[in-house]
Scaffold this active site. Structure first.
Site, PDB file in Angstrom:
ATOM      1  N   ARG A   1      17.532  18.224 -11.742  1.00  0.00           N
ATOM      2  CA  ARG A   1      18.305  18.196 -10.484  1.00  0.00           C
ATOM      3  C   ARG A   1      18.066  16.864  -9.933  1.00  0.00           C
ATOM      4  O   ARG A   1      19.077  15.871  -9.542  1.00  0.00           O
ATOM      5  CB  ARG A   1      18.170  19.072  -9.618  1.00  0.00           C
ATOM      6  CG  ARG A   1      18.408  20.614 -10.182  1.00  0.00           C
ATOM      7  CD  ARG A   1      19.766  20.930 -10.094  1.00  0.00           C
ATOM      8  NE  ARG A   1      20.547  20.592 -11.445  1.00  0.00           N
ATOM      9  CZ  ARG A   1      20.279  21.151 -12.596  1.00  0.00           C
ATOM     10  NH1 ARG A   1      19.332  22.233 -12.870  1.00  0.00           N
ATOM     11  NH2 ARG A   1      20.838  20.753 -13.635  1.00  0.00           N
TER      12      ARG A   1
ATOM     13  N   GLN B   1      23.702  23.151   3.409  1.00  0.00           N
ATOM     14  CA  GLN B   1      22.955  24.003   2.308  1.00  0.00           C
ATOM     15  C   GLN B   1      22.747  23.167   1.189  1.00  0.00           C
ATOM     16  O   GLN B   1      21.990  23.481   0.391  1.00  0.00           O
ATOM     17  CB  GLN B   1      23.994  25.039   1.906  1.00  0.00           C
ATOM     18  CG  GLN B   1      24.488  26.224   2.954  1.00  0.00           C
ATOM     19  CD  GLN B   1      25.504  26.942   2.591  1.00  0.00           C
ATOM     20  OE1 GLN B   1      25.250  27.955   2.145  1.00  0.00           O
ATOM     21  NE2 GLN B   1      26.877  26.331   2.536  1.00  0.00           N
TER      22      GLN B   1
ATOM     23  N   ASP C   1      20.846  17.963  -1.903  1.00  0.00           N
ATOM     24  CA  ASP C   1      21.086  16.406  -2.117  1.00  0.00           C
ATOM     25  C   ASP C   1      20.938  15.517  -0.791  1.00  0.00           C
ATOM     26  O   ASP C   1      20.848  16.176   0.156  1.00  0.00           O
ATOM     27  CB  ASP C   1      22.255  16.093  -2.805  1.00  0.00           C
ATOM     28  CG  ASP C   1      23.421  16.461  -1.997  1.00  0.00           C
ATOM     29  OD1 ASP C   1      23.497  15.777  -0.891  1.00  0.00           O
ATOM     30  OD2 ASP C   1      24.349  17.248  -2.454  1.00  0.00           O
TER      31      ASP C   1
ATOM     32  N   HIS D   1      18.697  24.484   3.362  1.00  0.00           N
ATOM     33  CA  HIS D   1      17.941  24.813   1.950  1.00  0.00           C
ATOM     34  C   HIS D   1      16.897  24.197   1.579  1.00  0.00           C
ATOM     35  O   HIS D   1      16.632  24.193   0.183  1.00  0.00           O
ATOM     36  CB  HIS D   1      19.063  25.341   1.129  1.00  0.00           C
ATOM     37  CG  HIS D   1      19.826  26.609   1.573  1.00  0.00           C
ATOM     38  ND1 HIS D   1      21.275  26.935   0.777  1.00  0.00           N
ATOM     39  CD2 HIS D   1      19.643  27.655   2.187  1.00  0.00           C
ATOM     40  CE1 HIS D   1      21.534  28.046   1.448  1.00  0.00           C
ATOM     41  NE2 HIS D   1      20.860  28.489   2.248  1.00  0.00           N
TER      42      HIS D   1
ATOM     43  N   GLY E   1      33.595  23.094   1.757  1.00  0.00           N
ATOM     44  CA  GLY E   1      32.958  23.201   0.329  1.00  0.00           C
ATOM     45  C   GLY E   1      31.881  24.337   0.274  1.00  0.00           C
ATOM     46  O   GLY E   1      31.169  23.814  -0.523  1.00  0.00           O
ATOM     47  N   THR E   2      32.101  25.378   0.879  1.00  0.00           N
ATOM     48  CA  THR E   2      31.237  26.578   0.505  1.00  0.00           C
ATOM     49  C   THR E   2      31.708  27.742   0.154  1.00  0.00           C
ATOM     50  O   THR E   2      32.811  27.976   0.726  1.00  0.00           O
ATOM     51  CB  THR E   2      30.169  26.538   1.839  1.00  0.00           C
ATOM     52  OG1 THR E   2      29.361  27.722   1.312  1.00  0.00           O
ATOM     53  CG2 THR E   2      30.653  26.797   3.008  1.00  0.00           C
TER      54      THR E   2
ATOM     55  N   ASN F   1      38.272  23.919   2.152  1.00  0.00           N
ATOM     56  CA  ASN F   1      37.851  24.234   0.911  1.00  0.00           C
ATOM     57  C   ASN F   1      38.818  24.049  -0.293  1.00  0.00           C
ATOM     58  O   ASN F   1      40.089  24.265  -0.007  1.00  0.00           O
ATOM     59  CB  ASN F   1      37.167  25.607   0.853  1.00  0.00           C
ATOM     60  CG  ASN F   1      36.064  25.898  -0.127  1.00  0.00           C
ATOM     61  OD1 ASN F   1      35.331  24.981  -0.393  1.00  0.00           O
ATOM     62  ND2 ASN F   1      36.350  26.969  -0.862  1.00  0.00           N
TER      63      ASN F   1
HETATM   64  P1  OAD Z   1      29.230  27.412  -4.317  1.00  0.00           P
HETATM   65  O1  OAD Z   1      29.029  26.679  -5.712  1.00  0.00           O
HETATM   66  O2  OAD Z   1      28.812  28.991  -4.068  1.00  0.00           O
HETATM   67  O3  OAD Z   1      30.776  26.986  -3.632  1.00  0.00           O
HETATM   68  C1  OAD Z   1      31.135  25.813  -3.602  1.00  0.00           C
HETATM   69  C2  OAD Z   1      32.346  26.132  -3.065  1.00  0.00           C
HETATM   70  O4  OAD Z   1      33.186  24.582  -3.008  1.00  0.00           O
HETATM   71  C3  OAD Z   1      33.649  26.898  -3.737  1.00  0.00           C
HETATM   72  O5  OAD Z   1      34.317  27.721  -2.892  1.00  0.00           O
HETATM   73  C4  OAD Z   1      34.631  25.764  -4.389  1.00  0.00           C
HETATM   74  O6  OAD Z   1      35.953  26.151  -4.556  1.00  0.00           O
HETATM   75  C5  OAD Z   1      34.335  24.679  -3.553  1.00  0.00           C
HETATM   76  N1  OAD Z   1      34.672  23.285  -3.964  1.00  0.00           N
HETATM   77  C6  OAD Z   1      34.487  22.873  -5.499  1.00  0.00           C
HETATM   78  N2  OAD Z   1      34.784  21.826  -5.399  1.00  0.00           N
HETATM   79  C7  OAD Z   1      35.392  21.351  -4.568  1.00  0.00           C
HETATM   80  C8  OAD Z   1      35.764  19.971  -4.072  1.00  0.00           C
HETATM   81  N3  OAD Z   1      35.641  18.966  -5.057  1.00  0.00           N
HETATM   82  N4  OAD Z   1      36.274  20.003  -2.836  1.00  0.00           N
HETATM   83  C9  OAD Z   1      36.120  21.130  -1.999  1.00  0.00           C
HETATM   84  N5  OAD Z   1      35.862  22.199  -2.115  1.00  0.00           N
HETATM   85  C10 OAD Z   1      35.198  22.292  -3.467  1.00  0.00           C
HETATM   86  O7  OAD Z   1      28.197  26.341  -3.484  1.00  0.00           O
HETATM   87  P2  OAD Z   1      27.476  26.833  -2.080  1.00  0.00           P
HETATM   88  O8  OAD Z   1      28.240  27.523  -1.123  1.00  0.00           O
HETATM   89  O9  OAD Z   1      26.937  25.533  -1.400  1.00  0.00           O
HETATM   90  O10 OAD Z   1      21.363  28.011  -2.321  1.00  0.00           O
HETATM   91  O11 OAD Z   1      26.339  27.691  -2.390  1.00  0.00           O
HETATM   92  C11 OAD Z   1      25.519  28.332  -1.232  1.00  0.00           C
HETATM   93  C12 OAD Z   1      24.156  28.460  -1.708  1.00  0.00           C
HETATM   94  O12 OAD Z   1      24.117  29.119  -2.841  1.00  0.00           O
HETATM   95  C13 OAD Z   1      23.479  26.933  -2.183  1.00  0.00           C
HETATM   96  O13 OAD Z   1      23.080  26.220  -1.069  1.00  0.00           O
HETATM   97  C14 OAD Z   1      22.384  27.540  -3.214  1.00  0.00           C
HETATM   98  C15 OAD Z   1      23.234  28.395  -3.854  1.00  0.00           C
HETATM   99  O14 OAD Z   1      22.559  29.624  -4.276  1.00  0.00           O
HETATM  100  C16 OAD Z   1      20.044  27.838  -2.751  1.00  0.00           C
HETATM  101  O15 OAD Z   1      19.663  27.345  -3.875  1.00  0.00           O
HETATM  102  C17 OAD Z   1      19.209  28.379  -1.690  1.00  0.00           C
END
Ligand code: OAD
Length: 233
Positions: free
Chosen positions: A57, A91, A94, A109, A177-178, A202
């Site tokens: 990564r 979260q 990067d 995180h 974007g979460t 999102n």
């Molecule tokens: P996720 O992969 O769970 O979710 C990413 C979100 O971004 C989804 O709802 C997608 O629909 C949306 N998405 C994808 N591409 C996009 C784009 N180009 N524009 C807008 N939205 C987009 O990632 P997180 O919610 O960040 O934790 O995950 C939360 C945590 O889960 C992370 O920090 C990590 C992981 O386990 C740890 O490692 C502690």
């Protein structure tokens, strides 16, 4: 005009920069059992695999093809021009928010470009691979005692006091974007006050979408730029 703004970002904001999200098809957790690469027990059981997962990564983050995008830039520009309090909680591990110029950023995180001593918990800036032969910056005779500065499952996210305080006081909360699947971040929207305006930007609906006052669907490079341009005008 709003006076105190908290923005929460997740992997979706960095997706168009070439970094994979976690839960999408072909996401980072595809092909990995989370507890193997993202838990203290996983690291105890197989440190080489865990070091390697984060080494890959980190290398990817530092390769020429990966850089901040328009969405990161819009947040940084907004922060520069906004007169009130602005806190960006991410979260993401990067450094694309910092590269684009954001100033007040909390990485709840952890950060890929930092390493933590397993003995003292001291944190070091880090751009190289980590592994069993990595020597310690302060004690060169010690090897293999640095772990990625990443919050793993079962560990306490960072900066929670500051974040909780800011959430209680903000009058605008924007989630970008979460997937709203990982707590405590998924619960931030519910920690804001009743008078706070809550916005979700999102690609798709999330389990929290109905809690927000306003939602915009689309790619971060489009919806984030548009939203923050309007907010300043
Ligand atoms: P996720 O992969 O769970 O979710 C990413 C979100 O971004 C989804 O709802 C997608 O629909 C949306 N998405 C994808 N591409 C996009 C784009 N180009 N524009 C807008 N939205 C987009 O990632 P997180 O919610 O960040 O934790 O995950 C939360 C945590 O889960 C992370 O920090 C990590 C992981 O386990 C740890 O490692 C502690």
């Amino acid at each position: 005009m709003y006076k105190k703004i908290v923005v929460l970002t997740g992997a979706g904001i960095s997706q168009e920069s070439g970094l994979k999200t976690f839960r999408g098809s072909d996401g980072l957790w595809e092909g990995h059992r989370i507890e193997e690469v993202a838990s203290p027990v996983g690291f105890e059981n197989d440190p080489l695999m865990v070091w390697d997962f984060y080494n890959q990564r980190r290398r990817q983050l530092l390769c020429d093809e990966v850089d901040y995008n328009n969405a990161h830039k819009s947040l940084a520009e907004f922060e520069k021009n906004f007169c009130g309090d602005f806190l960006l909680v991410t979260q993401n591990v990067d450094d694309l928010h910092e590269r684009s110029g954001s100033q007040n950023v909390l990485h709840m995180h952890g950060e890929l470009l930092k390493a933590r001593c397993l003995d003292t918990s001291r944190v070091y800036d880090w751009t190289e691979d980590l592994g069993e032969k990595t020597s310690h910056p302060d004690f060169p005779e010690k090897v293999g005692r640095l772990r990625p500065h990443i919050v793993w499952f079962g560990e306490m996210p960072l900066h929670m006091d500051k974040i909780s305080q800011a959430l209680k006081q903000c009058d605008l909360f924007i989630s970008i974007g979460t997937s709203a699947q990982v707590y405590p971040a998924a619960g931030f929207v519910s920690m804001t006050s009743r008078s706070c305006h809550r916005v979700e930007l999102n690609l798709e609906d999330t389990p929290s979408s109905m809690i927000f006052d306003e939602t915009h669907r689309g790619l971060a490079t489009e919806v984030v730029s548009n939203y923050f341009k309007d907010l300043l005008s």
